[in-house]
Design an enzyme around this catalytic site. Structure first.
Site, PDB file in Angstrom:
ATOM      1  N   GLU A 156       0.898  -1.176   0.008  1.00 46.39           N
ATOM      2  CA  GLU A 156       0.018   0.207   0.095  1.00 46.39           C
ATOM      3  C   GLU A 156       0.802   1.258  -0.013  1.00 46.39           C
ATOM      4  O   GLU A 156       0.381   2.166  -0.787  1.00 46.39           O
ATOM      5  CB  GLU A 156      -0.806  -0.033   1.313  1.00 46.39           C
ATOM      6  CG  GLU A 156      -1.994  -1.005   0.910  1.00 46.39           C
ATOM      7  CD  GLU A 156      -2.938  -0.892  -0.164  1.00 46.39           C
ATOM      8  OE1 GLU A 156      -2.971   0.173  -0.566  1.00 46.39           O
ATOM      9  OE2 GLU A 156      -3.669  -1.880  -0.589  1.00 46.39           O
ATOM     10  N   TYR A 170      -6.402   5.882   4.693  1.00 47.52           N
ATOM     11  CA  TYR A 170      -6.392   5.024   3.829  1.00 47.52           C
ATOM     12  C   TYR A 170      -5.495   3.972   4.077  1.00 47.52           C
ATOM     13  O   TYR A 170      -6.235   2.898   4.201  1.00 47.52           O
ATOM     14  CB  TYR A 170      -6.142   5.782   2.428  1.00 47.52           C
ATOM     15  CG  TYR A 170      -6.046   4.448   1.500  1.00 47.52           C
ATOM     16  CD1 TYR A 170      -6.983   3.827   1.073  1.00 47.52           C
ATOM     17  CD2 TYR A 170      -4.720   4.334   1.060  1.00 47.52           C
ATOM     18  CE1 TYR A 170      -6.789   2.892   0.105  1.00 47.52           C
ATOM     19  CE2 TYR A 170      -4.512   3.091   0.170  1.00 47.52           C
ATOM     20  CZ  TYR A 170      -5.626   2.521  -0.398  1.00 47.52           C
ATOM     21  OH  TYR A 170      -5.216   1.534  -1.161  1.00 47.52           O
ATOM     22  N   ASP A 210      -9.604   5.690  -1.177  1.00 51.35           N
ATOM     23  CA  ASP A 210      -8.508   6.373  -2.049  1.00 51.35           C
ATOM     24  C   ASP A 210      -9.275   6.778  -3.036  1.00 51.35           C
ATOM     25  O   ASP A 210     -10.766   6.817  -3.242  1.00 51.35           O
ATOM     26  CB  ASP A 210      -7.563   5.374  -2.279  1.00 51.35           C
ATOM     27  CG  ASP A 210      -8.061   3.933  -3.303  1.00 51.35           C
ATOM     28  OD1 ASP A 210      -9.344   3.868  -3.537  1.00 51.35           O
ATOM     29  OD2 ASP A 210      -7.189   3.361  -3.878  1.00 51.35           O
TER      30      ASP A 210
END
Length: 350
Positions: A38, A121, A139
């Protein structure tokens, strides 16, 4: 809106089961692997991330190894991905995890948010995908999907709107399939509900539920603030060569590309004559100055337009530089992508 969103859960899960891309971080979604992926995927395309992820995990397979990695190794593994503060924060967070959490990434979003470099996020992605917590990860892809499905014309650039969308999603999260639902929303936005192009509504499992589709307003949504125009900055870059080695210097520790290695450069677009004078100030007498093709590099807030020169020199007259050959540049020193034109020229010609 919540009633409308409730209807998207099952179609989306069924679609994802049949259409999810095979991605290396999905094979074994441990907290560490999800976290690294991520962070890498922030402002970077999936195709570009794949080889970086595999190499990073090969060399630094655990939070402990990440926490202990030397800076040069860390930056070399990140070379070309850009936004180097991401990997520095990754290591800072790993050290906090080793010290305060016994080397195990925390499970709850509120604890993840305390770690350097982890925002709402990323905390939601790790908590839901790795731990199965029913919390959203919102996102740009997810914002676009929800804005179109619901026909919401709020400005998704605003923090309050992002949090409102997250709150609405939280109410519909399937508790036993939280991670799958998070990834299905991301996947739909990345592969079907596309930005800046005609979305593939004919392939979308939510088209019959989508307000934007029913109104023909797909291209109008989502609403977001116009990006600020980037500042243009002219720079002149010197590929100084001596006996098959190139001169490098280290940038200041803070600021743009902080602490990374670069080819010597100065502000301004200099002619060969002006470049020769500038090099004398740097303590270098040029044998000749040969123009290399100019280059451009775009950062989030600034754009470099670079005039590049190859400058062979007989003898280094200054101690300000480190001299590196092809092997050292390939294995040791991390050169930002901004200097890729000069680096490629050196690796090709020496």
């Amino acid at each position: 809106m919540e009633n409308q969103l409730t209807k998207i859960v099952q179609p989306l899960l069924c679609w994802y089961a049949e259409n999810a891309r095979a991605l290396p971080w999905r094979d074994d979604p441990t907290p560490y692997r999800v976290w690294v992926s991520e962070i890498m995927l922030q402002q970077t395309r999936v195709k570009a991330v794949k080889p970086y992820f595999e190499r990073f995990l090969s060399e630094l397979p655990t939070i402990s190894s990440l926490a202990d990695a030397p800076e040069e190794q860390l930056l070399k593994l990140w070379e070309g991905l850009g936004y180097y503060s991401r990997v520095r924060n990754l290591q800072k967070a790993a050290r906090v995890v080793m010290k305060n959490y016994g080397g195990v990434l925390p499970k709850k979003p509120e604890e993840l948010l305390r770690l350097p470099g982890i925002g709402e996020y990323t905390a939601g992605a790790v908590a839901s995908i790795a731990y199965g917590e029913p919390v959203p990860a919102v996102d740009g892809n997810v914002l676009r999907v929800i804005a179109r499905v619901t026909g919401d014309r709020s400005n998704i650039s605003e923090t309050a709107v992002k949090r409102e969308f997250a709150d609405r999603l939280r109410k519909i999260y399937p508790k036993k399939q939280a991670g799958t639902f998070t990834q299905s929303l991301m996947e739909l936005g990345a592969t079907v509900c596309l930005p800046n192009a005609e979305p593939k509504c004919g392939e979308c499992p939510l088209s019959s539920l989508c307000t934007a589709h029913s109104l023909g307003a797909q291209r109008e949504l989502p609403i977001k603030a116009a990006k600020k125009q980037r500042k243009i900055e002219e720079r002149t870059v010197f590929l100084l060569l001596h006996e098959g080695r190139a001169a490098l210097q280290k940038r200041p520790g803070k600021g743009l590309l902080g602490g990374l290695w670069e080819f010597p450069n100065v502000l301004g677009k200099l002619s060969p004559q002006e470049a020769a004078e500038q090099l004398k100030i740097l303590g270098v007498t040029a044998e000749k100055i040969v123009p290399i093709a100019p280059s451009k590099h775009i950062f989030s807030h600034i754009e470099w337009h670079m005039t590049n020169y190859l400058v062979p020199i007989a003898l280094p007259e200054t101690q300000a530089f480190v001299w590196a050959g092809q092997r050292e540049l390939a294995e040791t020193y991390s050169i930002p992508a901004a200097f890729g034109k000069c680096l490629a020229y050196f690796m090709r010609t020496q």
